[in-house]
Design an enzyme around this catalytic site. Structure first.
Site, PDB file in Angstrom:
ATOM      1  CG  ASP A 178      34.772  -3.155 -13.753  1.00 38.25           C
ATOM      2  OD1 ASP A 178      33.588  -3.501 -13.580  1.00 38.25           O
ATOM      3  OD2 ASP A 178      35.618  -3.888 -14.302  1.00 38.25           O
ATOM      4  CB  SER A 179      34.025  -5.993 -10.119  1.00 32.65           C
ATOM      5  OG  SER A 179      33.842  -6.403 -11.458  1.00 32.65           O
ATOM      6  CB  CYS A 202      30.837  -2.514 -12.826  1.00 34.50           C
ATOM      7  SG  CYS A 202      30.452  -3.945 -11.825  1.00 34.50           S
ATOM      8  CD  GLU A 207      38.270 -12.270 -15.711  1.00 28.93           C
ATOM      9  OE1 GLU A 207      38.789 -12.850 -14.744  1.00 28.93           O
ATOM     10  OE2 GLU A 207      37.991 -11.058 -15.720  1.00 28.93           O
ATOM     11  CB  CYS A 254      29.001  -8.935 -19.614  1.00 28.45           C
ATOM     12  SG  CYS A 254      30.547  -9.332 -18.755  1.00 28.45           S
ATOM     13  CG  HIS A 310      34.817  -9.554 -18.906  1.00 28.70           C
ATOM     14  ND1 HIS A 310      34.332  -8.883 -17.809  1.00 28.70           N
ATOM     15  CD2 HIS A 310      36.001 -10.092 -18.524  1.00 28.70           C
ATOM     16  CE1 HIS A 310      35.181  -9.022 -16.807  1.00 28.70           C
ATOM     17  NE2 HIS A 310      36.200  -9.749 -17.206  1.00 28.70           N
TER      18      HIS A 310
END
Lengths: 282, 282
Positions: free
Chosen positions: B10-11, B73, B152, B184, B186
């Site tokens: 993943d990024s 991702c 984040e 996404c 997140h």
């Protein structure tokens, strides 16, 4: 290759609930279905005999040309999935692992219920499949053979039915399961009564729904999926074969699949092969 | 082979929500995770650059030994899944198709919502994946980049957050969607606020949950699954690599994965390869 149909085999009508999910989730795919109604039920038969019948249907569909095979029958999956998968060059899928995986995905309290026929419960295939994946689960299993009779005798909407189902499923409510596997392909036909009996806090796992999700996964993985564009060029088709009585089969299939017309072709067992003998009225 | 770990790339942190599902649904499996936090976010980068980074992480994990690769991702999946899958001899899975398939499985009114980053929405990968499978769907897509910032910056529990989420997601309620894809990685971290905003009648589809379901399907299909007994003989392990700051990575990973300790290993880019440089404090 990708324009070939997906093959479904079952001891009778039950697998139609799996085929129905294919029509819903994968409308671009063609299907070809074999229901061995003349020899239903498979549950009480010796394993070797069930395996032999599964092979007869498999060979019949292979000769027609299929890109994937779904053993849409719990007993058939338990008896023959491993052997057939190893022998065939196309993907082969059964109905037991998809339901087990979905229950593990859904449960929060790790208490899972399973209802199925007597044969499936006795074989403990669901319990094994579940505990192999996640050891600290509690699995409550119960045979509900009378539910099959209710569906086969078209008594789902009867006045007495809800009471029978409530009474039968009460232990799952009392034991606090939060996911209940419908481990017999007949049971989705009475899903409403089952949900009513156990309440909204128990998530019902329909093996047919989950099996088609896996069919979709494997078709994509192997680059065998048909897109909406493919279906415009070569419209999808549905053909049904049965060793039982074609007009009765057609009636049940139209009802369960919500279709106006259905093509059912009569088959017979000759020695150890299945052969086509006749077509139904449309 | 089956005792090798599953690789996740993943990024940055987002893919940890996918890894978390692996620990929950597949506790017998070992995992190895690479988060390219030094080069996050991938969204605004040219496709070719993203593809190059995905290959760097893939080659790093292949050298460690993995039995399956998950591109955890959305941007990475859109950029490189097809190419990496074709090149590798082990199964490779992305996060886009599992979420799409689950939405098709869940929807009853054929109105599906998708929320994701701007890049993912602009690329229309979800819309394409959905409409390829079932043409008569209505798909409502919306970029919610501020949700990523909320996660984040650890502001999920803040007083203002619920109001922002309610406001943003109101169109999905107004349009009557019954399934909403969290497109996404997140977003599952703020699942509670999202469910509160859209109400209980909209089913949330967590790509991570669904991706691990497909990992499970393919592990079983290829005979690569580890059972509870295997895990007794060779206990499962978890190792994390990052190009970012190890102690910060370890803090987030412990929090998201509900773990007391986590092993995070520092990596750096040298030319076009990734190399290990240091270990974090445990």
């Amino acid at each position: 290759m990708k324009n070939l149909p997906i093959g479904f085999i079952d001891s009778g009508f039950g697998g139609l609930t799996v085929a129905r999910q294919s029509l819903r989730q994968l409308p671009n795919e063609s299907i070809i279905y074999f229901g061995d109604s003349a020899r239903v039920p498979y549950g009480p038969r010796p394993l070797e005999e069930v395996k032999e019948y599964i092979w007869q249907m498999t060979n019949f569909l292979l000769a027609k040309g299929i890109k994937m095979l779904v053993i849409a029958c719990n007993t058939g999956t338990a008896a023959a999935l491993k052997e057939v998968r190893e022998a065939l060059s196309i993907p082969v899928i059964g109905v037991i692992h998809p339901g087990s995986r979905a229950a593990i995905k859904q449960t929060h309290n790790r208490r899972i219920g399973v209802i199925a026929t007597e044969g499936t419960i006795k074989s403990q295939v669901y319990k094994q499949a579940l505990l192999e994946k996640v050891e600290n689960l509690t699995v409550y299993s119960m045979a509900c053979p009378e539910f099959v009779t209710i569906v086969e005798e078209n008594r789902v909407g009867d006045f007495e039915t809800q009471g029978i189902v409530n009474e039968r499923l009460k232990p799952f409510v009392d034991n606090g399961v939060d996911a209940l596997i419908l481990g017999c392909t007949h049971f989705p036909i009475m899903r409403g009564a089952i949900q009513e009996a156990v309440g909204e806090s128990i998530q019902l796992i329909d093996s047919g729904v989950e099996t088609i999700n896996e069919v979709s996964t494997l078709l994509d993985y192997f680059g065998l999926s048909r897109t909406a564009n493919d279906a415009k060029q070569f419209p999808s088709t549905q053909v049904f074969y049965t060793t039982g009585e074609v007009n009765h089969f057609a009636k049940v299939a139209k009802n369960w699949l919500h279709k106006e017309t259905i093509e059912v072709i009569q088959c017979e067992v000759k020695g150890n092969v299945l052969i086509e003998t006749n077509h139904s009225e449309p």
